[in-house]
Scaffold this motif. Structure first.
Motif, PDB file in Angstrom:
ATOM      1  N   MET A   1     -40.230  15.671  19.774  1.00 57.33           N
ATOM      2  CA  MET A   1     -39.285  15.499  20.672  1.00 57.33           C
ATOM      3  C   MET A   1     -38.963  14.298  21.040  1.00 57.33           C
ATOM      4  O   MET A   1     -40.182  13.413  21.116  1.00 57.33           O
ATOM      5  CB  MET A   1     -39.886  16.362  21.895  1.00 57.33           C
ATOM      6  CG  MET A   1     -38.916  16.256  23.097  1.00 57.33           C
ATOM      7  SD  MET A   1     -39.261  17.128  24.589  1.00 57.33           S
ATOM      8  CE  MET A   1     -40.699  17.877  24.709  1.00 57.33           C
ATOM      9  N   GLU A   2     -37.798  13.825  21.563  1.00 53.00           N
ATOM     10  CA  GLU A   2     -37.649  12.432  21.959  1.00 53.00           C
ATOM     11  C   GLU A   2     -38.357  12.261  23.212  1.00 53.00           C
ATOM     12  O   GLU A   2     -38.575  13.006  24.110  1.00 53.00           O
ATOM     13  CB  GLU A   2     -36.176  12.052  21.993  1.00 53.00           C
ATOM     14  CG  GLU A   2     -35.583  13.115  23.054  1.00 53.00           C
ATOM     15  CD  GLU A   2     -33.834  12.547  23.185  1.00 53.00           C
ATOM     16  OE1 GLU A   2     -33.770  11.561  23.697  1.00 53.00           O
ATOM     17  OE2 GLU A   2     -33.020  13.550  23.149  1.00 53.00           O
ATOM     18  N   ASP A   3     -38.440  11.108  23.730  1.00 52.18           N
ATOM     19  CA  ASP A   3     -39.029  10.745  24.845  1.00 52.18           C
ATOM     20  C   ASP A   3     -37.939  10.919  26.170  1.00 52.18           C
ATOM     21  O   ASP A   3     -36.907  10.426  25.858  1.00 52.18           O
ATOM     22  CB  ASP A   3     -39.609   9.336  25.028  1.00 52.18           C
ATOM     23  CG  ASP A   3     -40.862   9.148  24.343  1.00 52.18           C
ATOM     24  OD1 ASP A   3     -41.632   9.840  23.799  1.00 52.18           O
ATOM     25  OD2 ASP A   3     -41.289   7.701  23.728  1.00 52.18           O
ATOM     26  N   ILE A   4     -38.368  11.917  27.145  1.00 45.47           N
ATOM     27  CA  ILE A   4     -37.494  12.080  28.069  1.00 45.47           C
ATOM     28  C   ILE A   4     -38.229  11.898  29.258  1.00 45.47           C
ATOM     29  O   ILE A   4     -39.157  12.308  29.518  1.00 45.47           O
ATOM     30  CB  ILE A   4     -36.906  13.674  28.069  1.00 45.47           C
ATOM     31  CG1 ILE A   4     -36.227  13.621  26.635  1.00 45.47           C
ATOM     32  CG2 ILE A   4     -36.041  13.954  29.202  1.00 45.47           C
ATOM     33  CD1 ILE A   4     -35.769  15.134  26.306  1.00 45.47           C
ATOM     34  N   PHE A   5     -37.581  11.045  30.290  1.00 45.81           N
ATOM     35  CA  PHE A   5     -38.171  10.623  31.312  1.00 45.81           C
ATOM     36  C   PHE A   5     -37.340  11.328  32.705  1.00 45.81           C
ATOM     37  O   PHE A   5     -36.020  11.452  32.439  1.00 45.81           O
ATOM     38  CB  PHE A   5     -38.155   8.961  31.512  1.00 45.81           C
ATOM     39  CG  PHE A   5     -38.917   8.572  30.399  1.00 45.81           C
ATOM     40  CD1 PHE A   5     -40.310   8.662  30.350  1.00 45.81           C
ATOM     41  CD2 PHE A   5     -38.403   7.967  29.452  1.00 45.81           C
ATOM     42  CE1 PHE A   5     -40.959   8.045  29.127  1.00 45.81           C
ATOM     43  CE2 PHE A   5     -38.738   7.512  28.065  1.00 45.81           C
ATOM     44  CZ  PHE A   5     -40.110   7.324  28.140  1.00 45.81           C
ATOM     45  N   PHE A   6     -37.900  11.456  33.628  1.00 46.14           N
ATOM     46  CA  PHE A   6     -37.157  11.892  34.891  1.00 46.14           C
ATOM     47  C   PHE A   6     -38.034  11.378  36.274  1.00 46.14           C
ATOM     48  O   PHE A   6     -39.156  11.027  36.110  1.00 46.14           O
ATOM     49  CB  PHE A   6     -36.997  13.488  35.129  1.00 46.14           C
ATOM     50  CG  PHE A   6     -38.680  14.038  35.119  1.00 46.14           C
ATOM     51  CD1 PHE A   6     -39.156  14.384  36.378  1.00 46.14           C
ATOM     52  CD2 PHE A   6     -38.999  14.418  33.901  1.00 46.14           C
ATOM     53  CE1 PHE A   6     -40.391  15.076  36.263  1.00 46.14           C
ATOM     54  CE2 PHE A   6     -40.476  14.986  33.617  1.00 46.14           C
ATOM     55  CZ  PHE A   6     -41.023  15.436  35.196  1.00 46.14           C
ATOM     56  N   SER A  67     -34.418   7.109  33.713  1.00 43.85           N
ATOM     57  CA  SER A  67     -34.824   8.507  33.811  1.00 43.85           C
ATOM     58  C   SER A  67     -33.639   9.370  33.813  1.00 43.85           C
ATOM     59  O   SER A  67     -32.309   8.827  34.090  1.00 43.85           O
ATOM     60  CB  SER A  67     -35.517   8.807  35.142  1.00 43.85           C
ATOM     61  OG  SER A  67     -36.601   8.257  35.265  1.00 43.85           O
ATOM     62  N   ARG A  68     -33.572  10.693  33.356  1.00 40.20           N
ATOM     63  CA  ARG A  68     -32.518  11.565  33.304  1.00 40.20           C
ATOM     64  C   ARG A  68     -32.324  12.156  34.766  1.00 40.20           C
ATOM     65  O   ARG A  68     -33.340  12.626  35.512  1.00 40.20           O
ATOM     66  CB  ARG A  68     -32.725  12.421  32.405  1.00 40.20           C
ATOM     67  CG  ARG A  68     -32.405  12.237  30.728  1.00 40.20           C
ATOM     68  CD  ARG A  68     -32.361  13.208  29.924  1.00 40.20           C
ATOM     69  NE  ARG A  68     -32.252  12.919  28.607  1.00 40.20           N
ATOM     70  CZ  ARG A  68     -32.388  13.502  27.651  1.00 40.20           C
ATOM     71  NH1 ARG A  68     -32.352  14.733  27.591  1.00 40.20           N
ATOM     72  NH2 ARG A  68     -32.274  13.057  26.368  1.00 40.20           N
ATOM     73  N   SER A  69     -31.263  12.377  34.975  1.00 36.36           N
ATOM     74  CA  SER A  69     -31.030  13.059  36.505  1.00 36.36           C
ATOM     75  C   SER A  69     -31.247  14.600  36.027  1.00 36.36           C
ATOM     76  O   SER A  69     -31.282  15.193  35.126  1.00 36.36           O
ATOM     77  CB  SER A  69     -29.739  13.029  36.944  1.00 36.36           C
ATOM     78  OG  SER A  69     -28.689  13.514  35.949  1.00 36.36           O
ATOM     79  N   ALA A  70     -31.501  15.352  37.148  1.00 30.21           N
ATOM     80  CA  ALA A  70     -31.674  16.800  37.132  1.00 30.21           C
ATOM     81  C   ALA A  70     -30.575  17.313  36.534  1.00 30.21           C
ATOM     82  O   ALA A  70     -30.670  18.336  35.615  1.00 30.21           O
ATOM     83  CB  ALA A  70     -31.672  17.525  38.618  1.00 30.21           C
ATOM     84  N   GLY A  71     -29.082  17.034  36.660  1.00 32.68           N
ATOM     85  CA  GLY A  71     -28.059  17.369  35.802  1.00 32.68           C
ATOM     86  C   GLY A  71     -28.149  17.230  34.447  1.00 32.68           C
ATOM     87  O   GLY A  71     -27.502  18.076  33.521  1.00 32.68           O
ATOM     88  N   ARG A  72     -28.746  16.043  34.012  1.00 40.34           N
ATOM     89  CA  ARG A  72     -28.447  15.895  32.693  1.00 40.34           C
ATOM     90  C   ARG A  72     -29.898  16.715  31.797  1.00 40.34           C
ATOM     91  O   ARG A  72     -29.967  16.743  30.831  1.00 40.34           O
ATOM     92  CB  ARG A  72     -28.822  14.498  32.266  1.00 40.34           C
ATOM     93  CG  ARG A  72     -27.479  13.633  32.491  1.00 40.34           C
ATOM     94  CD  ARG A  72     -27.550  11.967  32.346  1.00 40.34           C
ATOM     95  NE  ARG A  72     -27.844  11.790  30.736  1.00 40.34           N
ATOM     96  CZ  ARG A  72     -28.829  10.803  30.278  1.00 40.34           C
ATOM     97  NH1 ARG A  72     -29.318   9.956  31.389  1.00 40.34           N
ATOM     98  NH2 ARG A  72     -29.178  10.770  29.177  1.00 40.34           N
ATOM     99  N   LEU A  73     -30.818  16.880  32.814  1.00 39.95           N
ATOM    100  CA  LEU A  73     -32.400  17.411  32.256  1.00 39.95           C
ATOM    101  C   LEU A  73     -31.962  19.089  32.288  1.00 39.95           C
ATOM    102  O   LEU A  73     -32.472  19.759  31.434  1.00 39.95           O
ATOM    103  CB  LEU A  73     -33.155  17.153  33.058  1.00 39.95           C
ATOM    104  CG  LEU A  73     -34.742  17.394  32.770  1.00 39.95           C
ATOM    105  CD1 LEU A  73     -35.058  16.799  31.328  1.00 39.95           C
ATOM    106  CD2 LEU A  73     -35.680  16.976  33.656  1.00 39.95           C
ATOM    107  N   TYR A  74     -31.211  19.798  33.204  1.00 36.18           N
ATOM    108  CA  TYR A  74     -31.008  20.912  33.527  1.00 36.18           C
ATOM    109  C   TYR A  74     -31.192  21.825  32.243  1.00 36.18           C
ATOM    110  O   TYR A  74     -31.816  23.005  32.251  1.00 36.18           O
ATOM    111  CB  TYR A  74     -29.910  21.335  34.537  1.00 36.18           C
ATOM    112  CG  TYR A  74     -29.942  22.802  35.276  1.00 36.18           C
ATOM    113  CD1 TYR A  74     -30.825  22.721  36.453  1.00 36.18           C
ATOM    114  CD2 TYR A  74     -29.394  23.759  34.576  1.00 36.18           C
ATOM    115  CE1 TYR A  74     -30.901  23.916  37.142  1.00 36.18           C
ATOM    116  CE2 TYR A  74     -29.611  24.951  35.289  1.00 36.18           C
ATOM    117  CZ  TYR A  74     -30.326  25.113  36.438  1.00 36.18           C
ATOM    118  OH  TYR A  74     -30.382  26.209  37.377  1.00 36.18           O
TER     119      TYR A  74
END
Length: 115
Positions: A1-6, A67-74
């Motif tokens: 999995m790619e690194d995803i930050f929030f 970081s990703r926003s909630a909309g991009r992470l949802y």
């Protein structure tokens, strides 16, 4: 999995950021029926033994760094996910997404539920 930050925002409404340290685990839960009807893409963030600690940031003013926003992470997290704290800042927590399957989240929650 790619690194995803929030970013976890709104911590000051709960416990502040002083209670957190890098590597602490957090759990994310989608709130499609957000009781305030403010954000249909709301993602609640909880920490073991504390409960709700804030929400994944969903505004250009509260999302920190890359970081990703909630909309991009949802759409990436099923009904829930787990993450870990990377940075503790006065404005919020920068975290990394770890597990995205809700079945894994439920197992972790049941295993650590002591309250």
């Amino acid at each position: 999995m790619e690194d995803i930050f929030f970013t976890v925002a709104g911590c000051n409404h709960y416990f502040g950021t002083e209670a957190f340290k890098p590597r602490m685990k957090v759990t994310l839960y989608k709130e499609p029926d957000n009781k305030y009807k403010y954000d249909k893409e709301a993602i609640r963030v909880e920490a073991r033994a504390l409960g709700k600690i804030g929400y994944v940031a969903n505004s250009p003013y509260t999302v920190l760094g890359e970081s990703r926003s909630a909309g991009r992470l949802y759409d990436s997290i099923d009904d829930g996910a787990t993450g870990r704290v990377l940075y503790v800042l006065p404005q919020g927590l920068v975290c990394e997404l770890e597990e995205t399957g809700f079945e894994k989240v439920k197992k972790i929650y049941k295993k650590h539920r002591h309250y």
